[in-house]
Design a protein around this motif. Structure first.
Motif, PDB file in Angstrom:
ATOM      1  N   ILE A   7       0.856  -1.184   0.000  1.00 39.35           N
ATOM      2  CA  ILE A   7       0.000   0.000   0.000  1.00 39.35           C
ATOM      3  C   ILE A   7       0.897   1.242   0.000  1.00 39.35           C
ATOM      4  CG2 ILE A   7      -1.983  -1.107   1.101  1.00 39.35           C
ATOM      5  CD1 ILE A   7      -1.049  -0.099   3.781  1.00 39.35           C
ATOM      6  N   ARG A   8       0.420   2.303  -0.688  1.00 46.33           N
ATOM      7  CA  ARG A   8       1.235   3.520  -0.790  1.00 46.33           C
ATOM      8  C   ARG A   8       0.365   4.752  -0.984  1.00 46.33           C
ATOM      9  NH1 ARG A   8       2.763   6.989  -4.425  1.00 46.33           N
ATOM     10  NH2 ARG A   8       1.703   5.863  -6.105  1.00 46.33           N
ATOM     11  N   VAL A   9       0.793   5.862  -0.367  1.00 46.85           N
ATOM     12  CA  VAL A   9       0.231   7.181  -0.642  1.00 46.85           C
ATOM     13  C   VAL A   9       1.410   8.140  -0.849  1.00 46.85           C
ATOM     14  CG1 VAL A   9      -1.959   6.897   0.580  1.00 46.85           C
ATOM     15  CG2 VAL A   9       0.057   7.660   1.836  1.00 46.85           C
ATOM     16  N   SER A  10       1.129   9.273  -1.462  1.00 48.23           N
ATOM     17  CA  SER A  10       2.206  10.212  -1.787  1.00 48.23           C
ATOM     18  C   SER A  10       2.572  11.125  -0.630  1.00 48.23           C
ATOM     19  CB  SER A  10       1.812  11.066  -2.998  1.00 48.23           C
ATOM     20  OG  SER A  10       1.646  10.245  -4.119  1.00 48.23           O
ATOM     21  N   LYS A  26      -5.583  -0.926   2.887  1.00 47.57           N
ATOM     22  CA  LYS A  26      -5.313  -2.137   3.662  1.00 47.57           C
ATOM     23  C   LYS A  26      -6.587  -2.946   3.889  1.00 47.57           C
ATOM     24  CE  LYS A  26      -3.500  -3.552   8.197  1.00 47.57           C
ATOM     25  NZ  LYS A  26      -2.918  -3.045   9.467  1.00 47.57           N
ATOM     26  N   THR A  27      -7.655  -2.252   4.269  1.00 48.47           N
ATOM     27  CA  THR A  27      -8.934  -2.940   4.549  1.00 48.47           C
ATOM     28  C   THR A  27      -9.457  -3.631   3.299  1.00 48.47           C
ATOM     29  OG1 THR A  27      -9.484  -1.332   6.261  1.00 48.47           O
ATOM     30  CG2 THR A  27     -11.302  -2.610   5.334  1.00 48.47           C
ATOM     31  N   GLU A  28      -9.475  -2.918   2.169  1.00 47.09           N
ATOM     32  CA  GLU A  28     -10.018  -3.485   0.936  1.00 47.09           C
ATOM     33  C   GLU A  28      -9.193  -4.680   0.460  1.00 47.09           C
ATOM     34  OE1 GLU A  28     -11.259  -2.047  -3.597  1.00 47.09           O
ATOM     35  OE2 GLU A  28     -11.004  -0.577  -1.986  1.00 47.09           O
ATOM     36  N   LEU A  29      -7.868  -4.587   0.557  1.00 41.69           N
ATOM     37  CA  LEU A  29      -7.012  -5.672   0.076  1.00 41.69           C
ATOM     38  C   LEU A  29      -7.064  -6.890   0.984  1.00 41.69           C
ATOM     39  CD1 LEU A  29      -3.936  -3.582  -1.151  1.00 41.69           C
ATOM     40  CD2 LEU A  29      -5.702  -4.678  -2.552  1.00 41.69           C
ATOM     41  N   LEU A  30      -7.177  -6.686   2.292  1.00 38.36           N
ATOM     42  CA  LEU A  30      -7.309  -7.824   3.223  1.00 38.36           C
ATOM     43  C   LEU A  30      -8.622  -8.563   2.983  1.00 38.36           C
ATOM     44  CD1 LEU A  30      -5.947  -6.338   6.581  1.00 38.36           C
ATOM     45  CD2 LEU A  30      -4.974  -8.247   5.298  1.00 38.36           C
ATOM     46  N   ASN A  31      -9.707  -7.810   2.737  1.00 39.37           N
ATOM     47  CA  ASN A  31     -11.004  -8.442   2.457  1.00 39.37           C
ATOM     48  C   ASN A  31     -10.953  -9.255   1.163  1.00 39.37           C
ATOM     49  OD1 ASN A  31     -12.169  -7.403   4.761  1.00 39.37           O
ATOM     50  ND2 ASN A  31     -13.006  -5.586   3.727  1.00 39.37           N
ATOM     51  N   LEU A  74      -0.013  -7.995  -4.046  1.00 42.46           N
ATOM     52  CA  LEU A  74      -1.401  -7.550  -4.135  1.00 42.46           C
ATOM     53  C   LEU A  74      -1.467  -6.050  -3.871  1.00 42.46           C
ATOM     54  CD1 LEU A  74      -4.421  -8.094  -4.408  1.00 42.46           C
ATOM     55  CD2 LEU A  74      -4.466  -8.710  -1.965  1.00 42.46           C
ATOM     56  N   VAL A  75      -1.940  -5.290  -4.881  1.00 45.44           N
ATOM     57  CA  VAL A  75      -2.057  -3.829  -4.762  1.00 45.44           C
ATOM     58  C   VAL A  75      -3.456  -3.419  -5.194  1.00 45.44           C
ATOM     59  CG1 VAL A  75       0.382  -3.311  -5.118  1.00 45.44           C
ATOM     60  CG2 VAL A  75      -1.115  -3.556  -7.099  1.00 45.44           C
ATOM     61  N   LEU A 103       1.467 -10.061 -10.449  1.00 47.21           N
ATOM     62  CA  LEU A 103       1.020  -8.761  -9.975  1.00 47.21           C
ATOM     63  C   LEU A 103      -0.502  -8.802  -9.903  1.00 47.21           C
ATOM     64  CD1 LEU A 103       1.702  -5.850  -9.227  1.00 47.21           C
ATOM     65  CD2 LEU A 103       1.734  -5.275 -11.659  1.00 47.21           C
ATOM     66  N   ALA A 104      -1.029  -8.748  -8.656  1.00 46.06           N
ATOM     67  CA  ALA A 104      -2.470  -8.933  -8.458  1.00 46.06           C
ATOM     68  C   ALA A 104      -3.142  -7.630  -8.052  1.00 46.06           C
ATOM     69  CB  ALA A 104      -2.707  -9.995  -7.385  1.00 46.06           C
ATOM     70  N   GLU A 105      -4.316  -7.377  -8.674  1.00 44.14           N
ATOM     71  CA  GLU A 105      -5.220  -6.302  -8.273  1.00 44.14           C
ATOM     72  C   GLU A 105      -6.587  -6.949  -8.052  1.00 44.14           C
ATOM     73  OE1 GLU A 105      -5.350  -3.379 -11.329  1.00 44.14           O
ATOM     74  OE2 GLU A 105      -3.181  -3.219 -11.542  1.00 44.14           O
TER      75      GLU A 105
END
Length: 511
Positions: A7-10, A26-31, A74-75, A103-105
């Motif tokens: 996860i990343r923000v600028s 983080k929440t969306e990717l864990l779900n 996973l991003v 590379l997973a989305e």
């Protein structure tokens, strides 16, 4: 499947407030990983630009890839992982491809070892980079417009406070002393950057608790902020100025005096120039080596705390000259100081003594010699102009590279200017001799202000006076030629002897 979430923000603000905040990602990717029944091995995060390769979280992610600890990254979308330029994107891909990491989305899985999927991923990264550039351009346009409207953008010096709501700057009272102190030490005490920073550290450190240093002092000396001006230069070439934005801690006149002093020091003094006490009276005279043409520095060894400091005229380092010998002039100024003082005193005493140092005879021999010099300079100027004309022929023939020819032409033109100036000075001197005006009275009036300079003035005043009388000097192993610039437009040269160094005898004990 084992996955590592990235996860990343600028910016730090995005980390908590944006819809793409670290928590939301983080929440969306864990779900999503739970829904797919994947094992989340680790979660890596960064708060930095996607166009920057050296990020802690990304580097840890690549280390885990090399160690075989995951099957996929996973991003939320590929832009979170990369907005990298071509070479850096290829480096990141190489790590993932070599370790067979996908590379997973959410809703998508990209196998970078598949040429079609890799190509689509490359396109996505290209569009992400292009979008980043457009975003940066938009931000910079906004910042330029803010400055045009009189609103400041950027970090203010720690002597000020900036109120974003009102768009105004105010003085931070506890650090209002810094600029007046720096200015006084630099202009009145003639202190160097290191000396100033040492004195400031004895008073108070920076607000962040770190000590002052010479770079910090220099930046304050050249900054326009402290006489009220907010100024920014942008990559477009535009410079925007907001006058009277900061409360003034120095006047504009003081700022100009500081810039002139900086230029004078940089042009005339050796980089090691750092007076810690007494100023030498040659401090403001630019000295050139008569042997190799390089600048001669005036270095101080020791301080007043250690006793009377010693001064040396010397090069920064040895260098071979045309005949392969080494030019390493080093003169302790005690070998010439008294001779310079004596020369000025004797010139002011009477004409017969002045003739020991200056030739101002108005006879035919002197006139003949000067005309001969002028004739040589005319020939030299003619030859230089012929060389410049030949360079034009070479350029038209296309024989040589234009940049090289331009450089050679510039050097010849500079040489021509020097000869032209010297010729003008000779013409003035010839005219004065013909009119019987090159005489002792003219010389005396030039030196009159230096009467008793060695006893009635401070060390700074002495340096300023000698620097005014003799802006330049040529230094040899056995003599110094001081060059004065008379108001009438010609030079006045005074030759002063450099005494032989005292010999040191070594004694050995005999048993």
């Amino acid at each position: 499947m084992k996955v590592v979430i990235y996860i990343r923000v600028s910016t730090k603000m995005q980390a908590t407030e944006d819809k793409y905040s670290l928590r939301a990602q983080k929440t969306e990717l864990l779900n999503y990983a739970k829904q797919k029944k994947w094992t989340v091995v680790d979660i890596k995060k960064d708060i930095d630009s996607g166009g920057k390769f050296e990020k802690k979280g990304l580097e840890e992610l690549m280390d885990m890839a090399d160690e075989g600890k995951m099957d996929a990254v996973l991003v939320l979308d590929q832009t979170r992982l990369s907005r990298l330029d071509g070479l850096q994107w290829e480096m990141l891909k190489a790590v993932l491809k070599d370790n067979n990491i996908k590379l997973a989305e959410p809703g998508t899985m990209v196998d970078l070892n598949d040429e079609v999927q890799e190509f689509m991923s490359d396109l996505q990264n290209w569009f992400a980079r292009r979008g980043r550039k457009d975003t940066v351009k938009t931000l910079m346009r906004g910042k330029r417009q803010m400055m045009r409207e009189g609103k400041f953008w950027g970090k203010v010096p720690f002597e000020y406070l900036y109120d974003k709501d009102t768009g105004t700057a105010s003085l931070k009272e506890e650090y209002a002393w810094t600029i007046p102190t720096i200015d006084e030490l630099f202009l009145k005490k003639q202190a160097g950057y290191v000396t100033i920073s040492n004195k400031l550290n004895k008073i108070k450190y920076q607000p962040n608790g770190k000590p002052w240093n010479e770079t910090l002092v220099y930046r304050r000396l050249i900054s326009k902020s402290f006489h009220g001006i907010a100024e920014k230069s942008f990559a477009t070439g535009e410079t925007i100025v907001i006058p009277d934005f900061f409360p003034k801690l120095r006047t504009e006149e003081t700022y100009k005096a500081i810039q002139e002093e900086i230029l004078r020091r940089h042009n005339q003094y050796h980089p090691h120039w750092n007076p810690t006490g007494k100023l030498h009276f040659l401090r403001r005279t630019k000295m050139i080596c008569g042997e190799c043409g390089r600048i001669i520095g005036l270095e101080q060894h020791g301080s007043l705390a250690e006793g009377e400091p010693k001064f040396y005229l010397k090069h920064g380092r040895k260098r071979k000259i045309s005949d392969q010998s080494v030019c390493d002039i080093t003169i302790n100024t005690v070998r010439c100081d008294h001779n310079i003082i004596q020369a000025i005193k004797e010139i002011l005493t009477d004409e017969s003594l002045a003739k020991k140092y200056i030739g101002f005879e108005n006879n035919d021999d002197e006139l003949k010699m000067l005309r001969k010099k002028k004739s040589k300079m005319d020939n030299s100027l003619l030859m230089i102009n012929q060389k410049i004309d030949r360079l034009m022929d070479l350029y038209l023939d296309g024989t040589f590279d234009k940049s090289k020819l331009d450089s050679k032409k510039k050097n010849l033109e500079n040489e021509s200017v020097i000869y032209s100036n010297q010729k003008s000075e000779l013409e003035i001197k010839i005219d004065l001799i013909k009119k019987n005006q090159w005489n002792y009275d003219l010389i005396y009036h030039y030196f009159e202000i230096a009467e008793n300079f060695d006893t009635d003035l401070t060390s700074l005043e002495r340096a300023q006076m000698i620097g005014t009388l003799f802006p330049t000097a040529t230094v040899y192993y056995d003599k110094i030629i001081l060059h004065g610039q008379l108001p009438i437009g010609t030079t006045l040269d005074i030759k002063v002897k450099v005494d032989e160094p005292k010999r040191r005898y070594k004694y050995t004990m005999k048993y």
